[in-house]
Design a protein around this motif. Structure first.
Motif, PDB file in Angstrom:
ATOM      1  N   PHE A 152       2.087  11.059  -0.998  1.00 12.62           N
ATOM      2  CA  PHE A 152       3.154  10.783   0.004  1.00 12.62           C
ATOM      3  C   PHE A 152       2.740  10.818   1.227  1.00 12.62           C
ATOM      4  O   PHE A 152       3.089  10.002   2.138  1.00 12.62           O
ATOM      5  CB  PHE A 152       4.177  12.046  -0.303  1.00 12.62           C
ATOM      6  CG  PHE A 152       4.878  11.907  -1.491  1.00 12.62           C
ATOM      7  CD1 PHE A 152       5.248  10.784  -2.113  1.00 12.62           C
ATOM      8  CD2 PHE A 152       5.056  13.045  -2.366  1.00 12.62           C
ATOM      9  CE1 PHE A 152       5.832  10.575  -3.346  1.00 12.62           C
ATOM     10  CE2 PHE A 152       5.587  13.159  -3.477  1.00 12.62           C
ATOM     11  CZ  PHE A 152       6.085  11.955  -4.006  1.00 12.62           C
ATOM     12  N   GLN A 191      11.454   2.276   3.392  1.00 10.12           N
ATOM     13  CA  GLN A 191      10.662   3.283   2.268  1.00 10.12           C
ATOM     14  C   GLN A 191      10.270   4.404   3.121  1.00 10.12           C
ATOM     15  O   GLN A 191       9.746   5.376   2.142  1.00 10.12           O
ATOM     16  CB  GLN A 191       9.541   2.183   2.177  1.00 10.12           C
ATOM     17  CG  GLN A 191       9.960   1.015   1.159  1.00 10.12           C
ATOM     18  CD  GLN A 191      10.157   1.317  -0.210  1.00 10.12           C
ATOM     19  OE1 GLN A 191       9.779   2.294  -0.678  1.00 10.12           O
ATOM     20  NE2 GLN A 191      11.186   0.838  -0.608  1.00 10.12           N
ATOM     21  N   ARG A 192       9.655   4.530   4.321  1.00 12.99           N
ATOM     22  CA  ARG A 192       9.391   5.927   4.851  1.00 12.99           C
ATOM     23  C   ARG A 192      10.616   6.942   4.655  1.00 12.99           C
ATOM     24  O   ARG A 192      10.155   7.940   4.178  1.00 12.99           O
ATOM     25  CB  ARG A 192       8.963   5.656   6.418  1.00 12.99           C
ATOM     26  CG  ARG A 192       8.556   6.712   7.108  1.00 12.99           C
ATOM     27  CD  ARG A 192       8.067   6.419   8.394  1.00 12.99           C
ATOM     28  NE  ARG A 192       8.784   6.208   9.304  1.00 12.99           N
ATOM     29  CZ  ARG A 192       8.540   5.899  10.516  1.00 12.99           C
ATOM     30  NH1 ARG A 192       7.359   5.738  10.917  1.00 12.99           N
ATOM     31  NH2 ARG A 192       9.583   5.530  11.545  1.00 12.99           N
ATOM     32  N   ALA A 223       1.187   7.495   1.675  1.00  7.61           N
ATOM     33  CA  ALA A 223       2.348   6.441   1.833  1.00  7.61           C
ATOM     34  C   ALA A 223       3.111   6.770   3.203  1.00  7.61           C
ATOM     35  O   ALA A 223       3.247   5.651   3.879  1.00  7.61           O
ATOM     36  CB  ALA A 223       3.395   7.079   0.791  1.00  7.61           C
ATOM     37  N   ILE A 250      10.591   8.506   1.095  1.00  8.09           N
ATOM     38  CA  ILE A 250       9.657   9.569   0.954  1.00  8.09           C
ATOM     39  C   ILE A 250      10.105  10.722   1.589  1.00  8.09           C
ATOM     40  O   ILE A 250       9.884  11.813   1.338  1.00  8.09           O
ATOM     41  CB  ILE A 250       8.011   9.250   1.774  1.00  8.09           C
ATOM     42  CG1 ILE A 250       7.558   7.990   1.077  1.00  8.09           C
ATOM     43  CG2 ILE A 250       7.122  10.024   1.954  1.00  8.09           C
ATOM     44  CD1 ILE A 250       7.059   8.066  -0.344  1.00  8.09           C
ATOM     45  N   GLU A 252       0.709  -1.287  -0.102  1.00  2.89           N
ATOM     46  CA  GLU A 252      -0.050   0.038  -0.070  1.00  2.89           C
ATOM     47  C   GLU A 252       0.848   1.179   0.005  1.00  2.89           C
ATOM     48  O   GLU A 252       0.521   1.967  -0.664  1.00  2.89           O
ATOM     49  CB  GLU A 252      -0.937  -0.065   1.238  1.00  2.89           C
ATOM     50  CG  GLU A 252      -1.845   1.435   1.152  1.00  2.89           C
ATOM     51  CD  GLU A 252      -2.448   1.471   2.621  1.00  2.89           C
ATOM     52  OE1 GLU A 252      -3.220   2.484   2.761  1.00  2.89           O
ATOM     53  OE2 GLU A 252      -3.110   0.342   3.354  1.00  2.89           O
ATOM     54  N   GLY A 253       1.905   1.312   0.774  1.00  2.00           N
ATOM     55  CA  GLY A 253       2.707   2.462   0.944  1.00  2.00           C
ATOM     56  C   GLY A 253       3.372   2.675  -0.596  1.00  2.00           C
ATOM     57  O   GLY A 253       3.543   3.868  -0.811  1.00  2.00           O
ATOM     58  N   MET A 254       3.869   1.577  -1.118  1.00  2.00           N
ATOM     59  CA  MET A 254       4.672   1.936  -2.331  1.00  2.00           C
ATOM     60  C   MET A 254       3.638   2.222  -3.283  1.00  2.00           C
ATOM     61  O   MET A 254       4.170   3.031  -4.340  1.00  2.00           O
ATOM     62  CB  MET A 254       5.491   0.372  -2.496  1.00  2.00           C
ATOM     63  CG  MET A 254       6.609   0.095  -1.682  1.00  2.00           C
ATOM     64  SD  MET A 254       7.437  -1.280  -1.668  1.00  2.00           S
ATOM     65  CE  MET A 254       8.381  -1.077  -3.121  1.00  2.00           C
ATOM     66  N   ASP A 255       2.726   1.755  -3.315  1.00  2.00           N
ATOM     67  CA  ASP A 255       1.800   2.141  -4.403  1.00  2.00           C
ATOM     68  C   ASP A 255       1.166   3.400  -4.294  1.00  2.00           C
ATOM     69  O   ASP A 255       0.978   4.169  -5.182  1.00  2.00           O
ATOM     70  CB  ASP A 255       0.364   1.173  -4.351  1.00  2.00           C
ATOM     71  CG  ASP A 255       0.515  -0.121  -4.493  1.00  2.00           C
ATOM     72  OD1 ASP A 255       1.574  -0.572  -5.396  1.00  2.00           O
ATOM     73  OD2 ASP A 255      -0.490  -0.956  -4.547  1.00  2.00           O
ATOM     74  N   ARG A 256       1.107   4.005  -2.994  1.00  2.00           N
ATOM     75  CA  ARG A 256       0.812   5.423  -2.685  1.00  2.00           C
ATOM     76  C   ARG A 256       1.781   6.128  -3.173  1.00  2.00           C
ATOM     77  O   ARG A 256       1.701   7.207  -3.582  1.00  2.00           O
ATOM     78  CB  ARG A 256       0.523   5.461  -1.383  1.00  2.00           C
ATOM     79  CG  ARG A 256      -1.091   4.963  -0.810  1.00  2.00           C
ATOM     80  CD  ARG A 256      -1.501   5.236   0.550  1.00  2.00           C
ATOM     81  NE  ARG A 256      -2.660   4.508   0.778  1.00  2.00           N
ATOM     82  CZ  ARG A 256      -3.868   5.379   0.473  1.00  2.00           C
ATOM     83  NH1 ARG A 256      -4.002   6.402   0.112  1.00  2.00           N
ATOM     84  NH2 ARG A 256      -4.851   4.905   0.901  1.00  2.00           N
ATOM     85  N   ARG A 257       3.074   5.973  -2.847  1.00  2.00           N
ATOM     86  CA  ARG A 257       4.139   6.865  -3.274  1.00  2.00           C
ATOM     87  C   ARG A 257       4.218   6.754  -4.883  1.00  2.00           C
ATOM     88  O   ARG A 257       4.328   7.780  -5.454  1.00  2.00           O
ATOM     89  CB  ARG A 257       5.509   5.867  -2.630  1.00  2.00           C
ATOM     90  CG  ARG A 257       6.466   6.776  -3.426  1.00  2.00           C
ATOM     91  CD  ARG A 257       7.978   6.109  -2.985  1.00  2.00           C
ATOM     92  NE  ARG A 257       8.019   5.060  -3.901  1.00  2.00           N
ATOM     93  CZ  ARG A 257       8.654   3.853  -3.588  1.00  2.00           C
ATOM     94  NH1 ARG A 257       9.071   3.565  -2.535  1.00  2.00           N
ATOM     95  NH2 ARG A 257       8.767   2.912  -4.488  1.00  2.00           N
ATOM     96  N   GLU A 258       3.993   5.653  -5.710  1.00  2.00           N
ATOM     97  CA  GLU A 258       4.060   5.812  -7.059  1.00  2.00           C
ATOM     98  C   GLU A 258       3.028   6.364  -7.434  1.00  2.00           C
ATOM     99  O   GLU A 258       3.124   7.302  -8.772  1.00  2.00           O
ATOM    100  CB  GLU A 258       3.810   4.385  -7.667  1.00  2.00           C
ATOM    101  CG  GLU A 258       4.870   3.567  -7.395  1.00  2.00           C
ATOM    102  CD  GLU A 258       6.182   3.964  -8.136  1.00  2.00           C
ATOM    103  OE1 GLU A 258       6.028   4.332  -9.553  1.00  2.00           O
ATOM    104  OE2 GLU A 258       7.193   3.897  -7.343  1.00  2.00           O
TER     105      GLU A 258
END
Length: 185
Positions: free
Chosen positions: A86, A109-110, A89, A113, A76-82
């Motif tokens: 932010f 990953q955090r 994410a 961002i 979910e975090g990576m999808d939101r980043r893409e």
């Protein structure tokens, strides 16, 4: 006796922190021998393309969360980043770190961002947490070098980049080494 707080939390679908920590077992992550084998393959690669294939195998290891819930939060975090969400994410990675504090990739990953947002001090804290949990995480170590550069701490950045290149001499950031060596640091 069960506390009123615990009953209320369970009724709302909120897992208490202690239960969440028990739900994420980082011991199931890939064994050190496999990680060492992939790192050796990267260092022994004869071309950048060959090294990139091995590095992708390492990313597969890092991005494989310890359980389904942790994987869901990471994805979910990576999808939101893409999607350039932010804020969303960060929330997903916050939840991942809270749920699975021993899993390095949540912090990494955090940090990414935060780095993109030029929020370098918290990014550095997250990178340190990731590296503590996964000392072979050459991407987090390279991210630490870039973050230290963002903070104007080029001497420390050079040391971090040297460490990252010791693990993966093919990193794209290797081109920064000449710049760091030629600066008054």
């Amino acid at each position: 006796m069960v506390s009123k707080w615990l009953i209320a939390a369970l009724a709302l679908g909120v897992a208490p922190v202690a239960a969440a920590a028990e739900g994420c077992d980082t011991a199931v992550l890939v064994e050190p021998e496999k990680r060492a084998e992939v790192l050796r393959s990267i260092r022994e690669a004869e071309t950048e393309m060959e090294a990139r294939g091995h590095a992708n195998a390492m990313w597969d290891i890092w991005a494989t969360a310890p359980d389904a819930r942790a994987q869901e939060l990471l994805d979910e975090g990576m999808d939101r980043r893409e999607a350039h969400d932010f804020e969303g994410a960060i929330k997903a990675f916050d939840a991942l770190v809270d749920y699975c504090p021993g899993y390095a990739e949540g912090y990494n990953q955090r940090a990414f961002i935060r780095f993109m947002q030029r929020d370098y001090a918290p990014a550095l804290t997250d990178l340190e947490a990731a590296i503590t949990r996964a000392p072979d995480h050459f991407a987090a170590i390279a991210g630490k070098a870039l973050t230290l550069m963002g903070l104007g701490r080029n001497g420390e950045a050079k040391t971090a980049l040297e460490e990252a290149l010791g693990l993966n001499p093919w990193l794209p950031e290797r081109g920064l080494m000449g710049m760091l060596e030629n600066q008054d640091i």
